[in-house]
Scaffold this motif. Structure first.
Motif, mmCIF file in Angstrom:
data_model
loop_
_atom_site.group_PDB
_atom_site.id
_atom_site.type_symbol
_atom_site.label_atom_id
_atom_site.label_comp_id
_atom_site.label_asym_id
_atom_site.label_seq_id
_atom_site.Cartn_x
_atom_site.Cartn_y
_atom_site.Cartn_z
ATOM 1 N N ALA A 1 0.817 -1.212 0.000
ATOM 2 C CA ALA A 1 0.000 0.000 0.000
ATOM 3 C C ALA A 1 0.852 1.263 0.000
ATOM 4 O O ALA A 1 0.474 2.275 -0.594
ATOM 5 N N ALA A 2 2.007 1.220 0.675
ATOM 6 C CA ALA A 2 2.891 2.390 0.716
ATOM 7 C C ALA A 2 3.411 2.716 -0.687
ATOM 8 O O ALA A 2 3.489 3.889 -1.081
ATOM 9 N N TYR A 3 3.758 1.683 -1.453
ATOM 10 C CA TYR A 3 4.234 1.872 -2.820
ATOM 11 C C TYR A 3 3.111 2.415 -3.702
ATOM 12 O O TYR A 3 3.316 3.335 -4.504
ATOM 13 N N ALA A 4 1.900 1.872 -3.536
ATOM 14 C CA ALA A 4 0.748 2.351 -4.300
ATOM 15 C C ALA A 4 0.483 3.819 -3.990
ATOM 16 O O ALA A 4 0.183 4.615 -4.888
ATOM 17 N N SER A 5 0.596 4.177 -2.717
ATOM 18 C CA SER A 5 0.384 5.565 -2.310
ATOM 19 C C SER A 5 1.454 6.478 -2.891
ATOM 20 O O SER A 5 1.162 7.605 -3.319
ATOM 21 N N ALA A 6 2.693 6.006 -2.932
ATOM 22 C CA ALA A 6 3.789 6.800 -3.490
ATOM 23 C C ALA A 6 3.551 7.096 -4.969
ATOM 24 O O ALA A 6 3.749 8.226 -5.438
ATOM 25 N N ILE A 7 3.101 6.086 -5.707
ATOM 26 C CA ILE A 7 2.807 6.277 -7.135
ATOM 27 C C ILE A 7 1.676 7.283 -7.301
ATOM 28 O O ILE A 7 1.730 8.183 -8.146
ATOM 29 N N ASN A 8 0.648 7.139 -6.472
ATOM 30 C CA ASN A 8 -0.493 8.045 -6.545
ATOM 31 C C ASN A 8 -0.084 9.492 -6.266
ATOM 32 O O ASN A 8 -0.475 10.419 -6.982
ATOM 33 N N VAL A 9 0.716 9.684 -5.225
ATOM 34 C CA VAL A 9 1.138 11.034 -4.841
ATOM 35 C C VAL A 9 2.008 11.664 -5.929
ATOM 36 O O VAL A 9 1.780 12.815 -6.344
ATOM 37 N N MET A 10 2.992 10.918 -6.420
ATOM 38 C CA MET A 10 3.916 11.496 -7.397
ATOM 39 C C MET A 10 3.243 11.781 -8.734
ATOM 40 O O MET A 10 3.524 12.798 -9.381
ATOM 41 N N THR A 11 2.335 10.899 -9.161
ATOM 42 C CA THR A 11 1.613 11.172 -10.409
ATOM 43 C C THR A 11 0.690 12.377 -10.250
ATOM 44 O O THR A 11 0.491 13.154 -11.189
ATOM 45 N N THR A 12 0.141 12.551 -9.040
ATOM 46 C CA THR A 12 -0.709 13.713 -8.771
ATOM 47 C C THR A 12 0.092 15.003 -8.816
ATOM 48 O O THR A 12 -0.361 16.017 -9.359
ATOM 49 N N VAL A 13 1.305 14.967 -8.282
ATOM 50 C CA VAL A 13 2.156 16.153 -8.265
ATOM 51 C C VAL A 13 2.552 16.575 -9.678
ATOM 52 O O VAL A 13 2.489 17.760 -10.028
ATOM 53 N N VAL A 14 2.949 15.604 -10.507
ATOM 54 C CA VAL A 14 3.453 15.957 -11.839
ATOM 55 C C VAL A 14 2.347 16.254 -12.842
ATOM 56 O O VAL A 14 2.613 16.827 -13.903
#
Length: 306
Positions: free
Chosen positions: A279-292
């Motif tokens: 879940a931490a990895y999934a959250s990281a992908i979600n956050v970074m794609t949201t930022v960019v």
């Protein structure tokens, strides 16, 4: 159009920032975002879907809806092919596969479509959402759970799928919502942008940003989700829009493009928690794609409009 989109994304980010601030100031807790998540999923998004169908039936609108539906189906097929190829090369895990295929269109596309083109264009966004929700709760859930099969109950009882069916009935028949109920749906539909973005901002409040940027593989995921696949979407939808005889096909498929190039679906993180994935990895992908996305989405729209 690209500059208008960038402005609207910045507006959504500022709303997200409000959610982040209220948690950082101790006024609310991260866990409180779950209440907003429930409100968005079970009340606001269904209201948006039904409201989007509350327009006069015309053959042109129906042909546009069918065009958007067909484009969404074909594009998801293309996604499956690309992800299969990438998986064979990079040995993608369950979280990575689903993060590439499923976008956060449910929370972002409706307010963006309304702001850029008008509320009457939201009906074409529902076509993409209907396709994605059906596949998410069949293929997506199967991948995350590690078991084959389709959860038809999840699909049939999903409030947004029910809203799509109800909206189509209203659109295709003389039936109309009473004025009071229609006004209620309209007001709730207009709240989906602020509420969903505040919810996302609250959820970001406990992210450990240092750890977020340490994994190398997450950068590849962001590149694929926000650059590679959107470029494929631009080429595919621009070509289809040029060849299509449907009136306003390029504008209709622009709505599909917006849905296709949004960040990774927040639902993937929730599924990862449920099925004991990373879940931490999934959250990281979600956050970074949201930022960019504040940069990549306007660029893709610019390429599409050229």
């Amino acid at each position: 159009m690209a500059l208008i989109l960038m402005k609207q994304i910045i507006v959504l980010f500022l709303m997200m920032g409000c959610g982040l601030v209220v948690v950082k100031l101790g006024m609310l807790k991260v866990e409180d975002s779950k209440a907003l998540s429930v409100i968005t999923l079970y009340l606001l998004l269904p209201s948006v879907v039904i409201h989007s169908f509350d327009i006069e039936y015309t053959p042109e609108v129906m042909s546009g809806f069918l065009l958007a539906l067909a484009a969404a189906l074909v594009f998801h097929g293309i996604l499956f092919v690309i992800c299969t190829v990438l998986s064979s090369i990079f040995h993608l895990g369950a979280v990575e596969k689903c993060s590439l295929i499923y976008t956060n269109a449910g929370n972002i596309i409706m307010p963006l479509a309304a702001a850029l083109l008008g509320e009457e264009w939201q009906i074409y966004a529902t076509a993409f959402l209907a396709v994605q929700m059906t596949i998410l709760f069949s293929h997506g859930q199967s991948v995350m759970e590690g078991k084959p099969g389709i959860n038809w109950k999840k699909i049939v009882t999903n409030p947004n799928m029910i809203a799509v069916v109800a909206g189509l009935v209203l659109f295709l028949t003389p039936l109309q919502l009473p004025d009071v109920l229609a006004d209620t749906m309209t007001s709730m539909a207009r709240a989906v942008g602020p509420v969903s973005m505040i919810m996302l901002g609250m959820a970001l409040a406990d992210i450990e940003w240092k750890k977020l940027f340490t994994g190398k593989r997450v950068y590849g995921m962001v590149l694929a989700r926000m650059v590679l696949l959107p470029l494929v979407a631009v080429i595919f939808l621009r070509t289809w829009g040029t060849l299509s005889s449907v009136p306003d096909s390029r504008s209709i498929l622009l709505v599909t493009l917006l849905a296709a190039i949004t960040p990774t679906a927040a639902t993937i993180t929730q599924m990862a928690q449920l099925y004991n994935q990373d879940a931490a990895y999934a959250s990281a992908i979600n956050v970074m794609t949201t930022v960019v996305c504040v940069v990549t989405m306007p660029l893709m729209v610019m390429l599409y409009m050229m």
